[in-house]
Design a protein around this motif. Structure first.
Motif, PDB file in Angstrom:
ATOM      1  N   LEU A1005       0.845  -1.191   0.000  1.00 60.55           N
ATOM      2  CA  LEU A1005       0.000   0.000   0.000  1.00 60.55           C
ATOM      3  C   LEU A1005       0.879   1.238   0.000  1.00 60.55           C
ATOM      4  O   LEU A1005       1.823   1.337   0.799  1.00 60.55           O
ATOM      5  CB  LEU A1005      -0.908   0.028   1.234  1.00 60.55           C
ATOM      6  N   LYS A1006       0.569   2.171  -0.906  1.00 56.58           N
ATOM      7  CA  LYS A1006       1.241   3.476  -0.892  1.00 56.58           C
ATOM      8  C   LYS A1006       0.438   4.423  -0.012  1.00 56.58           C
ATOM      9  O   LYS A1006      -0.742   4.678  -0.272  1.00 56.58           O
ATOM     10  CB  LYS A1006       1.378   4.050  -2.296  1.00 56.58           C
ATOM     11  N   ILE A1007       1.063   4.893   1.046  1.00 60.80           N
ATOM     12  CA  ILE A1007       0.397   5.744   2.031  1.00 60.80           C
ATOM     13  C   ILE A1007       0.824   7.188   1.792  1.00 60.80           C
ATOM     14  O   ILE A1007       2.011   7.509   1.853  1.00 60.80           O
ATOM     15  CB  ILE A1007       0.754   5.307   3.460  1.00 60.80           C
ATOM     16  N   GLY A1008      -0.135   8.030   1.495  1.00 58.87           N
ATOM     17  CA  GLY A1008       0.154   9.448   1.243  1.00 58.87           C
ATOM     18  C   GLY A1008      -0.353  10.335   2.360  1.00 58.87           C
ATOM     19  O   GLY A1008      -0.868   9.865   3.382  1.00 58.87           O
ATOM     20  N   GLY A1009      -0.216  11.646   2.162  1.00 56.84           N
ATOM     21  CA  GLY A1009      -0.716  12.613   3.135  1.00 56.84           C
ATOM     22  C   GLY A1009       0.107  12.696   4.395  1.00 56.84           C
ATOM     23  O   GLY A1009      -0.388  13.166   5.427  1.00 56.84           O
ATOM     24  N   LEU A1010       1.378  12.277   4.356  1.00 58.53           N
ATOM     25  CA  LEU A1010       2.227  12.377   5.532  1.00 58.53           C
ATOM     26  C   LEU A1010       2.744  13.795   5.696  1.00 58.53           C
ATOM     27  O   LEU A1010       2.826  14.560   4.725  1.00 58.53           O
ATOM     28  CB  LEU A1010       3.402  11.394   5.424  1.00 58.53           C
ATOM     29  N   THR A1011       3.098  14.137   6.893  1.00 55.62           N
ATOM     30  CA  THR A1011       3.644  15.471   7.194  1.00 55.62           C
ATOM     31  C   THR A1011       5.160  15.392   7.214  1.00 55.62           C
ATOM     32  O   THR A1011       5.732  14.536   7.898  1.00 55.62           O
ATOM     33  CB  THR A1011       3.140  15.980   8.546  1.00 55.62           C
ATOM     34  N   GLN A1012       5.780  16.271   6.464  1.00 59.29           N
ATOM     35  CA  GLN A1012       7.231  16.227   6.355  1.00 59.29           C
ATOM     36  C   GLN A1012       7.895  16.427   7.720  1.00 59.29           C
ATOM     37  O   GLN A1012       7.514  17.293   8.498  1.00 59.29           O
ATOM     38  CB  GLN A1012       7.725  17.306   5.385  1.00 59.29           C
ATOM     39  N   GLY A1013       8.878  15.568   7.998  1.00 60.73           N
ATOM     40  CA  GLY A1013       9.631  15.674   9.238  1.00 60.73           C
ATOM     41  C   GLY A1013       9.025  14.947  10.429  1.00 60.73           C
ATOM     42  O   GLY A1013       9.641  14.887  11.492  1.00 60.73           O
ATOM     43  N   VAL A1014       7.825  14.389  10.278  1.00 59.55           N
ATOM     44  CA  VAL A1014       7.148  13.692  11.374  1.00 59.55           C
ATOM     45  C   VAL A1014       7.499  12.208  11.316  1.00 59.55           C
ATOM     46  O   VAL A1014       7.584  11.619  10.234  1.00 59.55           O
ATOM     47  CB  VAL A1014       5.619  13.896  11.299  1.00 59.55           C
ATOM     48  N   SER A1015       7.697  11.621  12.475  1.00 60.86           N
ATOM     49  CA  SER A1015       8.045  10.207  12.574  1.00 60.86           C
ATOM     50  C   SER A1015       6.767   9.371  12.748  1.00 60.86           C
ATOM     51  O   SER A1015       5.901   9.712  13.559  1.00 60.86           O
ATOM     52  CB  SER A1015       8.995   9.978  13.750  1.00 60.86           C
ATOM     53  N   TYR A1016       6.673   8.276  11.987  1.00 55.79           N
ATOM     54  CA  TYR A1016       5.490   7.415  12.010  1.00 55.79           C
ATOM     55  C   TYR A1016       5.895   5.959  12.254  1.00 55.79           C
ATOM     56  O   TYR A1016       7.035   5.559  11.973  1.00 55.79           O
ATOM     57  CB  TYR A1016       4.733   7.494  10.676  1.00 55.79           C
ATOM     58  N   VAL A1017       4.929   5.174  12.748  1.00 60.89           N
ATOM     59  CA  VAL A1017       5.055   3.719  12.820  1.00 60.89           C
ATOM     60  C   VAL A1017       3.795   3.121  12.215  1.00 60.89           C
ATOM     61  O   VAL A1017       2.723   3.758  12.198  1.00 60.89           O
ATOM     62  CB  VAL A1017       5.259   3.215  14.265  1.00 60.89           C
ATOM     63  N   PHE A1018       3.909   1.844  11.732  1.00 61.88           N
ATOM     64  CA  PHE A1018       2.809   1.199  11.033  1.00 61.88           C
ATOM     65  C   PHE A1018       2.687  -0.257  11.517  1.00 61.88           C
ATOM     66  O   PHE A1018       3.638  -0.842  12.046  1.00 61.88           O
ATOM     67  CB  PHE A1018       3.050   1.222   9.516  1.00 61.88           C
ATOM     68  N   ARG A1019       1.504  -0.808  11.283  1.00 59.71           N
ATOM     69  CA  ARG A1019       1.261  -2.219  11.535  1.00 59.71           C
ATOM     70  C   ARG A1019       0.162  -2.681  10.588  1.00 59.71           C
ATOM     71  O   ARG A1019      -0.580  -1.852  10.034  1.00 59.71           O
ATOM     72  CB  ARG A1019       0.865  -2.456  12.986  1.00 59.71           C
ATOM     73  N   VAL A1020       0.057  -4.017  10.415  1.00 58.31           N
ATOM     74  CA  VAL A1020      -0.906  -4.578   9.469  1.00 58.31           C
ATOM     75  C   VAL A1020      -1.699  -5.674  10.179  1.00 58.31           C
ATOM     76  O   VAL A1020      -1.142  -6.441  10.980  1.00 58.31           O
ATOM     77  CB  VAL A1020      -0.190  -5.151   8.224  1.00 58.31           C
ATOM     78  N   ARG A1021      -2.992  -5.745   9.883  1.00 60.62           N
ATOM     79  CA  ARG A1021      -3.866  -6.785  10.422  1.00 60.62           C
ATOM     80  C   ARG A1021      -4.530  -7.511   9.260  1.00 60.62           C
ATOM     81  O   ARG A1021      -4.990  -6.890   8.299  1.00 60.62           O
ATOM     82  CB  ARG A1021      -4.930  -6.171  11.320  1.00 60.62           C
ATOM     83  N   ALA A1022      -4.561  -8.834   9.358  1.00 60.10           N
ATOM     84  CA  ALA A1022      -5.242  -9.646   8.353  1.00 60.10           C
ATOM     85  C   ALA A1022      -6.669  -9.933   8.809  1.00 60.10           C
ATOM     86  O   ALA A1022      -6.968  -9.946  10.014  1.00 60.10           O
ATOM     87  CB  ALA A1022      -4.479 -10.949   8.122  1.00 60.10           C
ATOM     88  N   THR A1023      -7.540 -10.170   7.840  1.00 60.55           N
ATOM     89  CA  THR A1023      -8.945 -10.445   8.168  1.00 60.55           C
ATOM     90  C   THR A1023      -9.442 -11.617   7.329  1.00 60.55           C
ATOM     91  O   THR A1023      -9.016 -11.808   6.184  1.00 60.55           O
ATOM     92  CB  THR A1023      -9.813  -9.193   7.925  1.00 60.55           C
ATOM     93  N   ASN A1024     -10.309 -12.389   7.925  1.00 58.56           N
ATOM     94  CA  ASN A1024     -11.022 -13.449   7.199  1.00 58.56           C
ATOM     95  C   ASN A1024     -12.500 -13.394   7.603  1.00 58.56           C
ATOM     96  O   ASN A1024     -12.942 -12.394   8.202  1.00 58.56           O
ATOM     97  CB  ASN A1024     -10.389 -14.815   7.457  1.00 58.56           C
ATOM     98  N   GLN A1025     -13.219 -14.440   7.289  1.00 57.32           N
ATOM     99  CA  GLN A1025     -14.656 -14.402   7.583  1.00 57.32           C
ATOM    100  C   GLN A1025     -14.928 -14.317   9.070  1.00 57.32           C
ATOM    101  O   GLN A1025     -15.969 -13.792   9.499  1.00 57.32           O
ATOM    102  CB  GLN A1025     -15.323 -15.644   6.990  1.00 57.32           C
ATOM    103  N   ALA A1026     -13.991 -14.829   9.878  1.00 59.58           N
ATOM    104  CA  ALA A1026     -14.209 -14.800  11.330  1.00 59.58           C
ATOM    105  C   ALA A1026     -13.950 -13.437  11.931  1.00 59.58           C
ATOM    106  O   ALA A1026     -14.445 -13.133  13.020  1.00 59.58           O
ATOM    107  CB  ALA A1026     -13.315 -15.852  11.995  1.00 59.58           C
TER     108      ALA A1026
END
Length: 1583
Positions: A1005-1026
């Motif tokens: 995924l290309k994530i836009g709209g970030l603020t220059q000079g700001v530090s970020y962290v990310f995580r991902v969650r998977a989903t299924n029918q449950a």
């Protein structure tokens, strides 16, 4: 009020304005001590005054006659001084403003030393009072220094002085001892130079104190005091003054008075504005870190004139004391300003600053306040008391933690700058544990030397980040910078090198600026200046150096040497004692002179002994007591010879001598004469013939190189010149210090991918080395660049800023004061790449899946991979039973390449810990820290496990791309998508937010709209029918920024039409690789693609771009700091690239314009087209009707390859030229053609235009019209016909015609400005017709015609009418006998101008009573027999055919009444004129008649009523008689008859008619003559 000293009365403002800040600050340290002694001072002053009275009484009886005169003068002065002194004491008691009031005591102190210099105290009680006086003297000596800081540029000129009593220094605990003492009078000089360091402040203090003490000793002559026996009731003092001393003092007073008068005259000429100066903070407020509920005070002192106004700010907002009563206390006393904040709270943490402002400017100083809040259980009330110990916590940090972990984040790297630029270094400091009460010690070092804040260096600590700023970088600032952070006994350091290159030379080829200018061996009038040679010589050897000096306080630089000196030390002489100087050095080669070096630290011209004495006894107010002996002063002593004369330095240009002053020299200052002679002779010559030197150092110039000389020195003073010293041994004039030899054994070794370590051996027999310069060159380039610009000590240096993958060679040369050595031999080439090391440990170990007997682990790649790619990972595990870990076991023997691994054969429900180690070519790195404990059990949850290997790539300032891998455990149903979460790094856990609302099917995924000079962290969650599963491990913090040098994937289409994606990287290591991916899946053996990588460039080419190739193409460079980029090919981009590919594959010559045709001035026909560009090989073919035509008589062809212009010119078009024209272009393999069809009407029109243009050109060869005949209407409403002509000469004639009839012009036209005109006055219908003008001479003729008929005439008449209407005057009112007339005048009237009249907005219908007309230029409206209904507003409307022009008049009120009264008067006059009696006609004026004839005259008269008729003859009444019959018939017919006239009837006859309206007279003269014949006969009868 105390009086000012006599020499300050006219200069009080000047003294305050030019008070030197350094000398003023010297005084400030004694203010507190002065306050504490003020009470004792006041008591001593009063007692001293009483003692003075008693003393005068006792002195009157005990003094001899010789001394009584001097005493009398001194007593009276002393009495006045004591009174003023006592008043000053009382004033001082009432206020602490001693610095302003102490000027009065300045006079007292000086008078005490001069006027009353010879007092002898009569009793010991007076001695006790003198001790009390001494304490007051201390305060007033300080005040004197603070208010009278003026250095007189004129040195003291004193008469020969007698021997003084030996002076000594005492401390306060010996104040009852008898000591010599002179009151110090401090003087100073204005100092304007900027950038004075703390070290210089000390020097200024020493200089001022030295000069003050010298002047003091000069004025303290002849004062001697002795202590006599004590009595129980009083202590007596006696004074004695010699006659010689009294005379000398009198002469010196006269000289002082003259000097003051001259000084006053000089200051009167000063511009008042120069007496003002901007505010300047002497003491700046310091930052504080305190606990809550404590008080804090910021203090500062400021100087300036007028007195600055100080304002305090908090975070740049002015502090309002009234808005926070009791919170802030702001005080200003005697230049000391303070801000106190009571019971500080956490919100008081801020940046505070004080701003001082006056008319000359504004300056601010800053300080920070950090208020800490304690989170423990300690009683907060204890924090208020600073004097209480706050338990073990307040003593040292060790009570909180046994060890501190200090780490550096966001560290500064090797920095490169240029002279004059601003450079900043900074680190974020993390301390664990974080103890709020303790502030770390932050220190910066350069090359191991502690750096202190100065003009050039600024340091800041924000509580988290330490920074250092070089405000104006110089080569002196180059070096290894180290940040040391200490917490108690624990500290950590981080270092980085800073390189400073030379600024661009003002003159091309000039050398770099010298550096590290220092002043050595400073003396009264002499100093040695040393420097370091620059690394850059500009391509030409340096010929030498120029040394410049500048007196502190001025901006005028003086060159010290006429010829360049090669030696890097130079003695500068001729300095003025007591003054401070700065120096700079410039290098010169044959191209020119370099920029100047950074200026040296200021140095004061002082004797080293005096400087040392002043350092041990700073310039504080004197505290000894005045003790005078009765010893008679002795005469001056001729000094003895100097000792220890030696040559301390010898070069080709100069020799420096050094000696010690003689032991026998008296008490006055001595000076020296230096003599030289050629060795082996006794021919001594004095070197300094005119001015003796003051320093025991001297540089002798103008010596012959290679010769041997001997030197000796003589001392002199006012008593005479002493004997010479022993001569030196023969000294050869030559350089004693040799240029060093070249270093050897240059050995480069790898360090990082941008640096190399270079080592070498010291040159043999090297003396006084100051360092080495290292240069590097890319192998084979032949171009050498300096690696350092500040000589480095030692034989090892890391050369930074090299290009990765290039091969470099190195060379070194040594530097000492004599010069630079030859270059060493070149080193062996070395390729720049990082040295290999084992990788650092992996981290963040997580469990991706767990079953009964196995677990899948995931982890993150090590932060440091060791300079080569990681070959695999090794996993260890151990059992944990009841919290006790067991032994480590190997999970895999063969390294695994993926960062996920399944460990088999585990025990169900057993708890395990894991660790992972990475391996590369250098070996296996250190294992990671043990993971958290995980239980091996079957996962039965329905939702998916966490995704893994989440990483960020393509990081830019506002976007990045997030990649991840699917979970190992998918749950009970297939994974249907992913959710991406993000937050700022420092945000709390509840600040996580989802980037996408709907689940993503792809794993990127290309994530836009970030603020220059700001530090970020990310995580991902998977989903299924449950549902949504557990999130992945959080990524490392990523700062949104586009790093310098970031490059993107670039699409390119080559000349063969091949479409390719290109990526370039200049940060590669030897093991870096380009990894291409499609939709972020690695590309492996795709038959549709071809990948070619060479060096730092990689190309992905499409063999046949189609829909199957649509997608995102990304490229990652391994073993770099995340270098990556991508390019998206969608349908639109594919179409664009395919079109461009076809164009490149089958190229065409691009055209700016297609084939076009135009007619040239002579009627020639030009065919042309223009290509965007043509090479030198371009060709053009010209085709007409499918047949090629060539350059010849009919066709003129030309191809301009520079502009791309292709043209063909034909003289004329003939019928056979009708057809199709084609231009064919060929440039390499690119072709193009353009055609133009000229058939039918198109050809005919072009042919006619060509013929017309040809005729026009022929016409213009003779006189011709540029502008055809036209017309304009002048302001006088006349019509002017005009035309513009050209190519006219004197013989050219112009003829005007109207309707083919020549118009005769009165004057011959002179063709001024090339314009011909014909003026038609009062243009009207009769002037309509056809006008023609003809130009002709021997070259030909030209004509122009203008038809003024029908519409053209109507348009002209409309303009004429418009001008006439505009010329109309305002309506006027005129009364007549018939009524009232309204009228307006125009320039002239024409019938085409339609006139209408409006009365009260109603159009007037004309009748006999209302009539309009035009008489000449007058347009009028006649109102006959006006009535009141005729009152109102009248408008005259003039319609010119297009526009109605209006003129208005108001005929009402007074205007109507006056006009109507005038009408009545005129009407009555007209009636009277009409009915008055008058002779209508019939009577001649003269009647001549022959005598004897009958005369009959008749006339008609009229009058109502019928007039009366009477006759007069010769003005007499005349009535009818028989001869003359008068008749009046029918009331109108009058007759006059004489039947026979005679000469008596001759005369003037008048008929008078008269009635009630008037009388009229008509005259007739009757002349009766006699015929000649009758006259003759009558004469004969008479005879």
């Amino acid at each position: 009020m105390m009086s000012l000293p006599f020499y300050q009365r006219h200069h009080e403002h000047y003294d305050r304005a030019y008070r030197h800040k350094a000398l003023s600050s010297t005084v400030s340290q004694y203010q507190k001590e002065t306050k504490s002694k003020s009470a004792l001072y006041a008591q001593g002053s009063a007692a001293y005054s009483r003692g003075s009275a008693a003393y005068r009484h006792s002195s009157a009886a005990g003094f001899s006659l010789d001394s009584s005169a001097a005493y009398s003068y001194g007593s009276s002065a002393y009495d006045l001084e004591s009174a003023a002194y006592s008043q000053g004491s009382a004033a001082y008691d009432r206020s602490a403003a001693q610095s302003k009031r102490s000027a009065a005591y300045s006079l007292d102190s000086e008078s005490l030393s001069t006027s009353s210099a010879a007092y002898s105290h009569a009793s010991e009680s007076i001695n006790k009072l003198a001790a009390a006086y001494r304490l007051g003297s201390e305060a007033y000596s300080f005040g004197l220094k603070n208010s009278n800081l003026m250095i007189e540029d004129q040195s003291y000129k004193m008469s020969p002085k007698a021997k003084r009593a030996k002076q000594s220094l005492i401390s306060e605990d010996k104040e009852n001892e008898a000591l010599d003492y002179s009151v110090p009078i401090f003087t100073g000089r204005q100092v304007n130079i900027s950038g004075i360091t703390d070290t210089e402040e000390e020097r200024i203090k020493e200089s001022a104190a030295y000069v003050a003490k010298r002047n003091l000793f000069a004025t303290g002559e002849g004062v001697s005091v002795s202590k006599v026996a004590k009595t129980t009731s009083e202590e007596e003092h006696h004074e004695k003054k010699s006659r010689k001393v009294a005379i000398r003092e009198s002469a010196e007073r006269v000289a002082m008075k003259k000097t003051l008068e001259e000084t006053q005259a000089f200051h009167r000429k000063l511009n008042q504005d120069k007496l003002l100066h901007a505010p300047e903070f002497i003491i700046e407020p310091r930052s504080h870190t305190i606990w809550e509920k404590e008080n804090v005070r910021f203090n500062c002192s400021v100087a300036g004139w007028p007195e600055p106004r100080v304002t305090w700010y908090k975070n740049n907002v002015p502090i309002d004391v009234q808005a926070h009563p009791g919170k802030y206390i702001i005080q200003s006393r005697y230049g000391l300003h303070s801000l106190e904040i009571t019971e500080c709270e956490f919100d008081d943490t801020a940046q505070y600053h004080a701003s001082a402002m006056n008319v000359k400017g504004e300056v601010s100083v800053y300080a920070s306040l950090v208020v800490k809040r304690y989170k423990g259980e300690i009683d907060a009330s204890l924090l208020h008391a600073r004097n209480l110990s706050l338990s073990p916590f307040a003593v040292t940090p060790h009570g909180y933690a046994s060890r501190f972990e200090i780490s550096f984040v966001d560290k500064f790297d090797v920095a490169f700058g240029r002279e004059g630029e601003t450079m900043s270094l900074g680190c974020t400091v993390v301390i664990n544990p974080d103890i709020k009460r303790f502030k770390p010690d932050i220190e910066w070092y350069r090359n191991g030397v502690l750096i202190t804040p100065s003009k050039w260096v600024q340091m800041q600590w924000s509580g988290e980040r330490a920074s250092l700023t070089l405000t104006h970088a110089n080569k002196e600032d180059e070096g290894l910078y180290t940040l040391r952070v200490a917490m108690g006994e624990y500290y950590e350091e981080y270092s980085g090198y800073v390189f400073v290159r030379d600024a661009d030379a003002e003159i091309p080829g000039a050398p770099g600026a010298p550096l590290d200018v220092q002043c050595l061996d400073a003396n009264k009038d002499y100093v040695i200046v040393s420097w370091k040679q620059p690394a850059v010589d500009g391509g030409n050897p340096i010929l030498g150096y120029f040394i410049d000096r500048c007196e502190v306080g001025t901006s005028h630089w003086t060159q010290c040497n006429e010829n360049p000196v090669k030696f890097a030390r130079f003695p500068v002489t001729g300095l003025i004692e007591g003054r401070s100087y700065i120096f700079r050095v410039r290098a010169v080669n044959k191209a020119g002179v370099s920029l100047p070096s950074r200026v040296s630290e200021p140095v004061a011209a002082l004797d080293p002994a005096d400087r040392a004495r002043l350092r041990s006894h700073p310039s504080a107010p004197w505290t000894g007591q005045i003790i005078v002996t009765e010893e008679e002063p002795a005469e001056g002593v001729v000094p003895g010879p100097p000792t220890d004369l030696q040559v301390i330095e010898a070069t080709k240009n100069y020799v420096v001598l050094s000696w010690k002053p003689p032991g026998q020299r008296g008490h006055e200052g001595i000076m020296y004469f230096v003599e030289k002679c050629v060795a082996g002779t006794e021919d001594w010559q004095r070197v300094n013939t005119e001015i003796p030197v003051k320093s025991p150092r001297f540089a002798v110039f103008d010596l012959s190189e290679g010769k041997s000389y001997c030197f000796r020195v003589r001392c002199c003073n006012s008593a005479g010149i002493g004997e010479p010293s022993e001569a030196t041994e023969a000294t050869v004039v030559d350089d004693k210090l040799d240029i060093p030899k070249a270093p050897g054994q240059i050995m480069p070794t790898r360090n990082t991918d941008t640096s190399v370590v270079v080592t070498w051996t010291e040159p043999p027999d090297a003396k006084e080395l100051v360092g080495y310069y290292i240069e590097s060159s890319v192998e084979g380039s032949g171009r050498w660049e300096p690696c350092n610009n500040n000589p480095v000590k030692g034989t090892r240096f890391i050369c930074h800023g090299l290009s990765t993958g290039e091969k470099y060679i190195f060379r070194v040369r040594a530097v000492n004061a004599a010069g630079l050595s030859e270059f060493s031999q070149e080193s062996e080439p070395i390729e720049v790449k990082a040295a290999i090391a084992a990788p650092s440990p992996p981290y963040d170990i997580v469990v991706l899946e767990s079953v009964r007997d196995s677990m899948v682990l995931g982890w993150k790649q090590p932060e440091a991979i060791g300079g080569t790619e990681i070959t695999g990972y090794y996993v260890n595990y151990r059992e944990v039973v009841d919290g006790v870990p067991g032994k480590w076991k190997e999970a895999n023997i063969k390294a695994v390449s993926e960062r996920a691994y399944r460990i088999q054969n585990l025990k169900e429900n057993m708890v395990y810990q894991f660790q992972v180690a990475a391996a590369n070519l250098a070996g296996v790195g250190a294992p990671s820290k043990p993971s958290k404990s995980f239980k091996c059990e079957e996962w039965t949850i329905a939702v998916p496990g966490p995704p893994h290997d989440v990483k960020c790539t393509e990081v830019r300032k506002d976007s990045l791309v997030l990649l991840w891998k699917e979970p190992v455990y998918s749950g009970r149903s297939p994974i249907v998508g992913y959710y991406v979460d993000m937050k700022e790094t420092e945000a709390k856990e509840e600040r996580w937010r989802s980037v996408n609302e709907k689940p993503l099917q792809k794993k990127y995924l290309k994530i836009g709209g970030l603020t220059q000079g700001v530090s970020y962290v990310f995580r991902v969650r998977a989903t299924n029918q449950a549902g949504v599963g557990k999130p992945s491990d959080v990524t490392d913090a990523v700062i949104a920024e586009t790093r310098p040098g970031t490059k993107e994937v670039v699409v390119d289409v080559d000349d063969n039409g091949v479409i390719s994606l290109n990526f370039e990287c200049d940060q590669m290591s030897p093991d870096s690789k380009f990894i291409w991916s499609k939709n972020y899946e690695p590309i492996e053996d795709d038959p549709r693609l071809n990948i070619d990588t060479k060096g730092g460039k990689s190309k992905l080419s499409f063999k046949n771009l189609g829909e199957d190739d649509l997608g995102i193409y990304s490229c990652i460079v391994t073993d770099t700091d995340g270098v990556s980029s991508s390019y998206t090919i969608d349908e639109e981009e594919m179409k664009r690239l395919l079109a461009l590919s076809h164009e490149r594959q089958f190229p065409t010559v691009p055209l700016i314009s297609e084939l076009a045709v135009e007619i040239l001035e002579k009627g020639e026909v030009r065919f042309w087209l223009q290509a965007e560009k043509l090479s030198g090989n371009a060709k053009a073919n010209f085709v007409f009707n499918d047949k090629e035509i060539f350059n010849g008589e009919k066709y003129k062809m030309k191809v301009d390859k520079n502009t791309g212009l292709v043209e063909m010119i034909m003289d004329k078009l003939e019928e056979k030229d009708e057809g199709t024209y084609t231009f064919q272009l060929q440039d390499g393999k690119a072709t193009n053609q353009s055609s133009l069809v000229l058939i039918g009407d198109v050809f005919k029109k072009l042919q006619d235009e060509a013929d017309f243009q040809r005729k026009e050109w022929q016409r213009k060869q003779g006189p011709h019209f540029v502008d055809k005949l036209g017309w304009e209407v002048t302001d006088e409403c006349n019509v002017m016909l005009k035309c513009k002509v050209a190519n006219i000469k004197k013989e050219t004639h112009i003829v005007w015609y109207k309707d083919d009839r020549e118009i005769m012009v009165d004057e011959e036209h002179d063709f001024k400005d090339g314009v011909c005109t014909l003026l038609i006055s009062e243009f009207s219908k009769k002037d309509a017709g056809t006008y023609e003008v003809i130009l002709k001479d021997d070259r030909g003729k030209d004509s122009s015609e203008l038809k003024l008929k029908d519409t053209a005439f109507a348009d002209l008449m409309n303009e004429v009418c418009r001008r006439i209407a505009l010329s109309a005057t305002d309506l006027k009112i005129q009364s007549t006998a018939e009524g009232i007339r309204l009228y307006s005048y125009v320039t002239y009237y024409v019938e085409d101008l339609r006139v209408g009249w409006v009365h009260n907005d109603t159009q007037i219908k004309f009748t006999d009573r209302m009539r309009t007309g035009v008489t000449g230029e007058q347009i009028w409206l006649q109102i006959n027999e006006p009535t009141p209904q005729d009152k109102g507003r009248y408008i005259m409307e003039l319609f010119d055919g297009n526009t109605t022009h209006k003129k208005t008049v108001d005929l009402s009120g007074q205007a109507f009444d006056e006009a109507f009264a005038e009408f009545q008067r005129l009407k009555q006059a007209a009636i009277a004129e009409k009915n008055r009696a008058r002779v209508l006609g019939g009577l001649p004026d003269v009647v001549t008649i022959q005598e004897g004839k009958a005369l009959n005259l008749s006339c008609t008269v009229w009058g109502d009523p019928t007039p009366e008729v009477s006759w007069l003859k010769n003005e007499k009444s005349f009535v009818s008689d028989a001869n003359c019959i008068l008749k009046f018939e029918s009331g109108k017919n009058v007759s006059f008859s004489i039947s026979t006239v005679s000469t008596q009837d001759s005369g003037k006859y008048s008929i008078v008619v008269k009635n009630k309206y008037g009388t009229e007279t008509s005259d007739v003269t009757v002349s009766v003559y006699i015929p000649e014949e009758e006259r003759e006969s009558e004469q004969e009868k008479k005879q």
